[in-house]
Design an enzyme around this catalytic site. Structure first.
Site, PDB file in Angstrom:
ATOM      1  N   SER A 132       0.787  -1.237   0.000  1.00 30.22           N
ATOM      2  CA  SER A 132       0.000   0.000   0.000  1.00 30.22           C
ATOM      3  C   SER A 132       0.817   1.283   0.000  1.00 30.22           C
ATOM      4  CB  SER A 132      -0.962   0.007   1.189  1.00 30.22           C
ATOM      5  OG  SER A 132      -2.110  -0.756   0.905  1.00 30.22           O
ATOM      6  N   LYS A 135       0.267   3.791  -2.757  1.00 31.28           N
ATOM      7  CA  LYS A 135      -0.712   4.881  -2.715  1.00 31.28           C
ATOM      8  C   LYS A 135      -0.038   6.253  -2.643  1.00 31.28           C
ATOM      9  CE  LYS A 135      -4.488   2.179  -0.656  1.00 31.28           C
ATOM     10  NZ  LYS A 135      -3.843   0.868  -0.480  1.00 31.28           N
ATOM     11  N   SER A 298      -5.848   3.869   4.179  1.00 38.29           N
ATOM     12  CA  SER A 298      -5.361   2.931   3.164  1.00 38.29           C
ATOM     13  C   SER A 298      -6.529   2.401   2.338  1.00 38.29           C
ATOM     14  CB  SER A 298      -4.591   1.764   3.796  1.00 38.29           C
ATOM     15  OG  SER A 298      -3.774   1.120   2.834  1.00 38.29           O
TER      16      SER A 298
END
Length: 458
Positions: A132, A135, A298
């Site tokens: 993640s 991102k 997230s």
């Protein structure tokens, strides 16, 4: 959250704001002295006061109830403290990098945001699965191409007498109540009380399903969905999702129209709204707020939606592949080092994704740079250790609590963390630590947290 913990978060936010970018933060959009305006309003509401938003130019506040006070500066301004040396940082990190909780591949990078000096390089040019932390790249690309004030528009158009189409604009956070009320009012003004309803998802192309398949971490990616296709009342994290979020949204919209006295005949059907006359529209929250939410929670659905918006803005297909290509191109425009980088999606759920610690720390340094205030929501959205988002349950009792702001990444065998922290002398450091081949995610996370905490320790 207890009052004392709120005060600490506000103080640390203000401190980082004071340190970062030597005064540029004041004109950086969602920050007020380094503190998100949403957090400031929350603190004011908690204390029974009404905060007045501070203009970007830091003009005097207007008359009215006194605003919640900004935290006093608790750290020196940028460059005011003695910088860490590479030898000092390496001495702290070297033994922690040997932790048996880390996997077979362990890499890292640390740089001083103010000076740009690389203070630690442990295989920083080696690419591995970022999970993640991808991102961060998605957020940077979206803010760079679209700007923090950009919104996503969901509209209702009429394409023929008695026929309306709900047109998806790619807003996964969509709520339909107000849009239904406005649509019903527009129809009644036209003398229409009975309609057939279509729904248009043509903004996006390519497959709906991520390569991970049906998964509670991500709904099928479509341009029309309500509350990320969630089938419960959750707003973040895993949840069961609608198998056809667009149809579910259209069905819900039809029910809302009926509640406003509009008869909807038959069942919603796929259609096109191109060339229709707009009856009503709904605007999402500004992109800056969507980015903050994506990073704090997230949020995979928002990440994939923003990746497609980047693709659209750059003239590419609004698909997994188009979004990945557009993110790479946007980062290249910023001069981000992309050696060995692989983008397969916007969320980081794909194990094919590959980034280096050097790439991630460079992105964070850009977000802190006075030359790029448009990227400040990247920092504002980072979870705060022991307090917010995906770091709320980590760092309890650690020196890094309240000081470390970071995006985390977790997939099977993969654990990563990338963010910023403040040294005891007031320097802001950007860091990224990545490990692969882990067997115990909780132990791996603790080992990564120890690395970040060591940068904040006296």
């Amino acid at each position: 959250m207890p009052h004392s913990r709120n005060v600490q978060v506000v103080a640390i936010s203000a401190a980082i704001g004071a340190v970062v970018a030597a005064g540029a933060v004041a004109a950086a959009g969602p920050w007020d002295g380094g503190q998100r305006k949403a957090e400031r309003r929350h603190a004011a509401a908690r204390d029974g006061r009404h905060a007045q938003p501070r203009p970007a130019a830091a003009a005097p506040l207007t008359q009215g109830a006194p605003p919640a006070p900004s935290a006093a500066p608790v750290l020196a301004a940028a460059g005011g403290g003695a910088p860490e040396t590479a030898a000092q940082v390496a001495a702290r990190l070297a033994p922690l990098m040997k932790s048996p909780a880390l996997g077979t591949v362990r890499t890292g990078a640390v740089l001083d945001v103010t000076s740009g000096a690389v203070l630690y390089d442990h295989g920083s040019g080696i690419a591995s699965t970022p999970a993640s932390t991808t991102k961060l790249a998605t957020a940077t690309a979206a803010l760079g191409l679209l700007g923090g004030d950009h919104t996503l528009t969901t509209s209702v158009v009429t394409t023929a007498p008695g026929r309306i189409v709900l047109v998806g604009g790619g807003d996964p956070t969509l709520e339909l109540d107000r849009l239904a009320a406005d649509t019903a009012a527009a129809l009644r003004a036209r003398g229409t009380t009975s309609v057939r309803l279509g729904y248009d998802t043509s903004l996006y192309t390519g497959p709906l399903m991520h390569p991970i398949g049906v998964n509670e971490n991500l709904a099928p990616v479509t341009a029309l969905m309500v509350r990320e296709g969630r089938l419960d009342h959750s707003t973040s994290g895993i949840a069961k999702r609608a198998t056809d979020p667009a149809l579910a949204a259209a069905t819900s919209f039809a029910a809302l129209l009926r509640g406003h006295g509009i008869h909807v005949t038959g069942h919603p059907a796929r259609g096109r709204g191109a060339g229709g006359t707009q009856l009503a529209a709904h605007q999402s929250a500004p992109l800056s707020a969507l980015v903050e939410r994506m990073l704090t929670d997230s949020d995979n659905d928002l990440a994939e939606a923003l990746a497609r918006q980047v693709a659209i803005a750059s003239g590419r297909p609004a698909s997994f592949a188009g979004g990945a290509q557009a993110i790479r191109a946007a980062l290249r425009q910023y001069g981000v080092p992309l050696a060995h980088a692989v983008f397969a999606d916007g969320s980081g759920l794909d194990h094919v994704d590959a980034l280096t610690p050097a790439t991630l720390t460079h992105i964070l340094a850009l977000a802190a740079s006075p030359a790029h205030p448009e990227l400040r929501p990247v920092l504002a959205g980072l979870p705060v250790a022991s307090f917010t988002g995906t770091l709320a349950s980590r760092y309890h009792g650690a020196v890094g609590a309240g000081l470390v702001r970071a995006k985390t990444g977790t997939l099977t065998g993969t654990n990563t963390i990338a963010g910023v922290t403040v040294t005891p002398t007031g320097r802001v450091l950007a860091f990224s630590f990545m490990t692969q081949g882990t067997t115990n995610p909780v132990s791996a996370q603790s080992a990564l947290d120890a690395l970040a905490t060591s940068l904040s320790a006296p």
